[in-house]
Design a protein around this motif. Structure first.
Motif, PDB file in Angstrom:
ATOM      1  N   GLY A  73       1.574   5.985  32.994  1.00 51.02           N
ATOM      2  CA  GLY A  73       2.473   4.843  32.907  1.00 51.02           C
ATOM      3  C   GLY A  73       3.758   5.077  33.672  1.00 51.02           C
ATOM      4  N   GLN A  74       4.293   6.299  33.555  1.00 47.68           N
ATOM      5  CA  GLN A  74       5.513   6.643  34.277  1.00 47.68           C
ATOM      6  C   GLN A  74       5.279   6.614  35.779  1.00 47.68           C
ATOM      7  OE1 GLN A  74       8.630   7.121  32.892  1.00 47.68           O
ATOM      8  NE2 GLN A  74       9.169   6.936  35.065  1.00 47.68           N
ATOM      9  N   ASN A  75       4.086   7.012  36.192  1.00 47.10           N
ATOM     10  CA  ASN A  75       3.757   6.982  37.617  1.00 47.10           C
ATOM     11  C   ASN A  75       3.806   5.554  38.153  1.00 47.10           C
ATOM     12  OD1 ASN A  75       2.814   8.064  40.145  1.00 47.10           O
ATOM     13  ND2 ASN A  75       0.785   7.263  39.635  1.00 47.10           N
ATOM     14  N   PHE A  76       3.253   4.616  37.399  1.00 50.62           N
ATOM     15  CA  PHE A  76       3.299   3.213  37.814  1.00 50.62           C
ATOM     16  C   PHE A  76       4.731   2.679  37.797  1.00 50.62           C
ATOM     17  CE2 PHE A  76      -1.309   3.165  36.763  1.00 50.62           C
ATOM     18  CZ  PHE A  76      -1.778   2.612  37.941  1.00 50.62           C
ATOM     19  N   ALA A  77       5.524   3.121  36.814  1.00 50.82           N
ATOM     20  CA  ALA A  77       6.931   2.701  36.757  1.00 50.82           C
ATOM     21  C   ALA A  77       7.685   3.205  37.979  1.00 50.82           C
ATOM     22  CB  ALA A  77       7.584   3.215  35.482  1.00 50.82           C
ATOM     23  N   ILE A 123       1.594  -2.877  34.644  1.00 49.71           N
ATOM     24  CA  ILE A 123       0.594  -1.852  34.317  1.00 49.71           C
ATOM     25  C   ILE A 123       1.243  -0.731  33.515  1.00 49.71           C
ATOM     26  CG2 ILE A 123      -0.974  -0.132  35.292  1.00 49.71           C
ATOM     27  CD1 ILE A 123      -1.279  -1.984  37.744  1.00 49.71           C
ATOM     28  N   ALA A 124       2.437  -0.328  33.940  1.00 47.96           N
ATOM     29  CA  ALA A 124       3.161   0.732  33.236  1.00 47.96           C
ATOM     30  C   ALA A 124       3.442   0.334  31.794  1.00 47.96           C
ATOM     31  CB  ALA A 124       4.461   1.052  33.966  1.00 47.96           C
ATOM     32  N   LEU A 125       3.849  -0.913  31.589  1.00 49.74           N
ATOM     33  CA  LEU A 125       4.178  -1.387  30.239  1.00 49.74           C
ATOM     34  C   LEU A 125       2.940  -1.430  29.357  1.00 49.74           C
ATOM     35  CD1 LEU A 125       6.553  -2.460  28.511  1.00 49.74           C
ATOM     36  CD2 LEU A 125       5.826  -4.764  29.146  1.00 49.74           C
ATOM     37  N   ALA A 126       1.805  -1.832  29.927  1.00 52.45           N
ATOM     38  CA  ALA A 126       0.562  -1.884  29.153  1.00 52.45           C
ATOM     39  C   ALA A 126       0.159  -0.493  28.681  1.00 52.45           C
ATOM     40  CB  ALA A 126      -0.546  -2.504  30.005  1.00 52.45           C
ATOM     41  N   GLN A 127       0.413   0.522  29.504  1.00 52.25           N
ATOM     42  CA  GLN A 127       0.047   1.882  29.149  1.00 52.25           C
ATOM     43  C   GLN A 127       1.119   2.581  28.320  1.00 52.25           C
ATOM     44  OE1 GLN A 127      -0.936   3.952  32.776  1.00 52.25           O
ATOM     45  NE2 GLN A 127      -2.776   2.749  33.137  1.00 52.25           N
ATOM     46  N   ASN A 128       2.337   2.094  28.459  1.00 46.90           N
ATOM     47  CA  ASN A 128       3.469   2.814  27.886  1.00 46.90           C
ATOM     48  C   ASN A 128       4.556   1.802  27.504  1.00 46.90           C
ATOM     49  OD1 ASN A 128       4.865   5.076  27.172  1.00 46.90           O
ATOM     50  ND2 ASN A 128       5.442   5.664  29.236  1.00 46.90           N
ATOM     51  N   PRO A 129       4.435   1.133  26.352  1.00 47.83           N
ATOM     52  CA  PRO A 129       5.329   0.013  26.016  1.00 47.83           C
ATOM     53  C   PRO A 129       6.738   0.445  25.611  1.00 47.83           C
ATOM     54  CG  PRO A 129       3.808   0.414  24.212  1.00 47.83           C
ATOM     55  CD  PRO A 129       3.401   1.339  25.315  1.00 47.83           C
ATOM     56  N   PRO A 147      10.976   0.277  25.973  1.00 45.31           N
ATOM     57  CA  PRO A 147      12.008  -0.726  26.283  1.00 45.31           C
ATOM     58  C   PRO A 147      12.532  -0.617  27.716  1.00 45.31           C
ATOM     59  CG  PRO A 147      12.450   0.311  24.167  1.00 45.31           C
ATOM     60  CD  PRO A 147      11.327   1.077  24.787  1.00 45.31           C
ATOM     61  N   GLU A 148      12.587   0.603  28.250  1.00 46.13           N
ATOM     62  CA  GLU A 148      13.109   0.777  29.608  1.00 46.13           C
ATOM     63  C   GLU A 148      12.273   0.020  30.637  1.00 46.13           C
ATOM     64  OE1 GLU A 148      12.377   3.188  27.514  1.00 46.13           O
ATOM     65  OE2 GLU A 148      14.234   4.299  27.125  1.00 46.13           O
ATOM     66  N   ILE A 149      10.960  -0.025  30.410  1.00 44.92           N
ATOM     67  CA  ILE A 149      10.089  -0.730  31.356  1.00 44.92           C
ATOM     68  C   ILE A 149      10.242  -2.234  31.178  1.00 44.92           C
ATOM     69  CG2 ILE A 149       7.708  -1.039  32.129  1.00 44.92           C
ATOM     70  CD1 ILE A 149       7.116   1.793  31.148  1.00 44.92           C
ATOM     71  N   SER A 150      10.362  -2.690  29.939  1.00 49.36           N
ATOM     72  CA  SER A 150      10.617  -4.122  29.708  1.00 49.36           C
ATOM     73  C   SER A 150      11.909  -4.544  30.386  1.00 49.36           C
ATOM     74  CB  SER A 150      10.707  -4.410  28.207  1.00 49.36           C
ATOM     75  OG  SER A 150       9.470  -4.195  27.571  1.00 49.36           O
ATOM     76  N   TYR A 151      12.908  -3.664  30.361  1.00 46.05           N
ATOM     77  CA  TYR A 151      14.196  -3.960  30.989  1.00 46.05           C
ATOM     78  C   TYR A 151      14.035  -4.091  32.500  1.00 46.05           C
ATOM     79  CZ  TYR A 151      19.274  -3.744  31.668  1.00 46.05           C
ATOM     80  OH  TYR A 151      20.585  -4.043  31.994  1.00 46.05           O
ATOM     81  N   LYS A 152      13.251  -3.223  33.101  1.00 46.06           N
ATOM     82  CA  LYS A 152      13.011  -3.294  34.546  1.00 46.06           C
ATOM     83  C   LYS A 152      12.278  -4.576  34.915  1.00 46.06           C
ATOM     84  CE  LYS A 152      12.957   1.704  35.225  1.00 46.06           C
ATOM     85  NZ  LYS A 152      12.440   2.816  35.972  1.00 46.06           N
ATOM     86  N   ILE A 153      11.332  -4.961  34.079  1.00 43.37           N
ATOM     87  CA  ILE A 153      10.601  -6.208  34.333  1.00 43.37           C
ATOM     88  C   ILE A 153      11.552  -7.401  34.244  1.00 43.37           C
ATOM     89  CG2 ILE A 153       8.806  -7.746  33.449  1.00 43.37           C
ATOM     90  CD1 ILE A 153       7.232  -5.272  32.599  1.00 43.37           C
ATOM     91  N   SER A 176      10.732 -15.764  31.910  1.00 44.73           N
ATOM     92  CA  SER A 176      10.127 -14.448  31.737  1.00 44.73           C
ATOM     93  C   SER A 176      11.200 -13.369  31.597  1.00 44.73           C
ATOM     94  CB  SER A 176       9.217 -14.126  32.923  1.00 44.73           C
ATOM     95  OG  SER A 176       8.137 -15.038  32.998  1.00 44.73           O
ATOM     96  N   ALA A 177      12.273 -13.497  32.380  1.00 46.57           N
ATOM     97  CA  ALA A 177      13.358 -12.513  32.319  1.00 46.57           C
ATOM     98  C   ALA A 177      13.956 -12.460  30.921  1.00 46.57           C
ATOM     99  CB  ALA A 177      14.438 -12.849  33.345  1.00 46.57           C
ATOM    100  N   PHE A 178      14.228 -13.615  30.331  1.00 48.55           N
ATOM    101  CA  PHE A 178      14.791 -13.631  28.974  1.00 48.55           C
ATOM    102  C   PHE A 178      13.806 -13.067  27.953  1.00 48.55           C
ATOM    103  CE2 PHE A 178      17.946 -16.813  30.511  1.00 48.55           C
ATOM    104  CZ  PHE A 178      19.081 -16.218  29.999  1.00 48.55           C
ATOM    105  N   SER A 179      12.534 -13.384  28.116  1.00 45.50           N
ATOM    106  CA  SER A 179      11.529 -12.884  27.182  1.00 45.50           C
ATOM    107  C   SER A 179      11.482 -11.355  27.192  1.00 45.50           C
ATOM    108  CB  SER A 179      10.150 -13.454  27.559  1.00 45.50           C
ATOM    109  OG  SER A 179       9.146 -12.915  26.721  1.00 45.50           O
ATOM    110  N   TYR A 180      11.406 -10.765  28.367  1.00 45.85           N
ATOM    111  CA  TYR A 180      11.340  -9.305  28.470  1.00 45.85           C
ATOM    112  C   TYR A 180      12.676  -8.645  28.121  1.00 45.85           C
ATOM    113  CZ  TYR A 180       6.648  -9.307  30.442  1.00 45.85           C
ATOM    114  OH  TYR A 180       5.284  -9.436  30.612  1.00 45.85           O
TER     115      TYR A 180
END
Length: 308
Positions: A19-23, A44-50, A52-58, A73-77
């Motif tokens: 997941g970190q690799n995809f991030a 993909i990273a979020l699906a493997q590794n949920p 908050p930092e990845i949600s923030y990037k999204i 979508s930005a507000f949701s994530y």
């Protein structure tokens, strides 16, 4: 039983690493301005590794797309990312420029302020702080696009990669003018914002914004910043930057090495007074060595033997 445990542990570690690799791949694409491919990697990273930092990037990537659907979508994530976050970093993150006029942004502001104050104590002048946070976002909000195009400008021998940059630069200038007018009014009403009254982040923003105005305004309000700095209420770097810029504009040598220019397409510091003592001066106000600062911030190689 042990084999099952170790297998589960291995799979968990593999999932986190993958997941970190995809991030990381998403980060690389973001740095190149490839937002949609970056979102694919982040998803993909979020699906493997949920995390908050990845949600923030999204959330950041969606906000930079500037469409109504992307804002949703930005507000949701972003709400997912901030669920257990009690910091104020989102409130001055320039990637969220497209969100700050939306009514949902006020909910983000109120929620983060409430959580921050529960952990750190009350903010004395919340209204002023929020105004400064929004001005920081307006000041820096087009830097993502601008920086990508400025890299291309250097690579293309002084030509931008697309004429789309010119309206972006015009909007950036418009935001800076509006910030200047608003900040001057606020300073005349409230005085210089101190770290204890609006938080250190917001106070630093005032110095950032005023440094992007005019010499007349900077020289008028610099004594207020200097007083706050001497009272421990302003960041050393913000003080140093404005001091150096004023000296440079007056045709004098800078003291702390914060101002640079292009010479033959390379960044170099503006002339420094007694450069062999610059680290001594920087240390006296709480800053680290100039060579480290220039390398880390601007990839400038600077070597002058220092004296104590």
């Amino acid at each position: 039983m042990k084999s099952i445990f170790f297998c589960s542990l291995f799979m968990c570690a593999f999932g986190i690493g993958n997941g970190q690799n995809f991030a990381n791949q998403g980060d690389s694409l973001m740095n190149k301005g490839l937002l949609v491919p970056a979102l694919e990697k982040y998803s993909i990273a979020l699906a493997q590794n949920p995390f908050p930092e990845i949600s923030y990037k999204i959330a950041s990537a969606y906000a930079l797309l500037w469409t109504a659907q992307a804002r949703d979508s930005a507000f949701s994530y972003l709400n997912q990312a901030l669920k257990n976050d009690s910091t104020l970093k989102a409130l001055y993150d320039p990637t969220y420029l497209s969100l700050i006029e939306d009514q949902r942004w006020k909910k983000i502001e109120n929620s983060q302020l409430r959580k921050y104050e529960a952990t750190n104590g009350p903010i004395e002048n919340k209204t002023f702080a929020l105004q400064l946070f929004r001005m920081i976002i307006k000041d820096q909000g087009f830097m993502y696009v601008g920086n990508i195009e400025r890299k291309k400008y250097m690579q293309n021998g002084g030509y931008f990669g697309t004429p789309a940059i010119f309206p972006i630069l015009a909007m950036e200038e418009k935001n800076m003018i509006e910030n200047k007018e608003q900040l001057v009014k606020l300073l005349d009403i409230n005085g210089w914002p101190t770290a204890s009254s609006v938080t250190e982040y917001a106070a630093a923003g005032a110095a950032l914004i005023i440094n992007h105005t005019t010499y007349e305004i900077r020289s008028k309000y610099f004594p207020m910043l200097e007083k706050a700095f001497k009272q421990g209420e302003a960041q050393p770097l913000r003080y140093a930057k404005m001091r150096d810029r004023l000296l440079m504009e007056e045709g004098k040598e800078q003291l702390f090495g914060t101002q640079w220019k292009f010479v033959n397409s390379k960044r170099v510091p503006h002339p420094i007074e007694e450069p062999e003592y610059v680290d001594k001066r920087r240390s006296e106000i709480g800053l680290g060595p100039l060579s480290v600062y220039l390398k880390e911030r601007f990839d400038i190689e600077w070597k002058v033997d220092q004296k104590l």
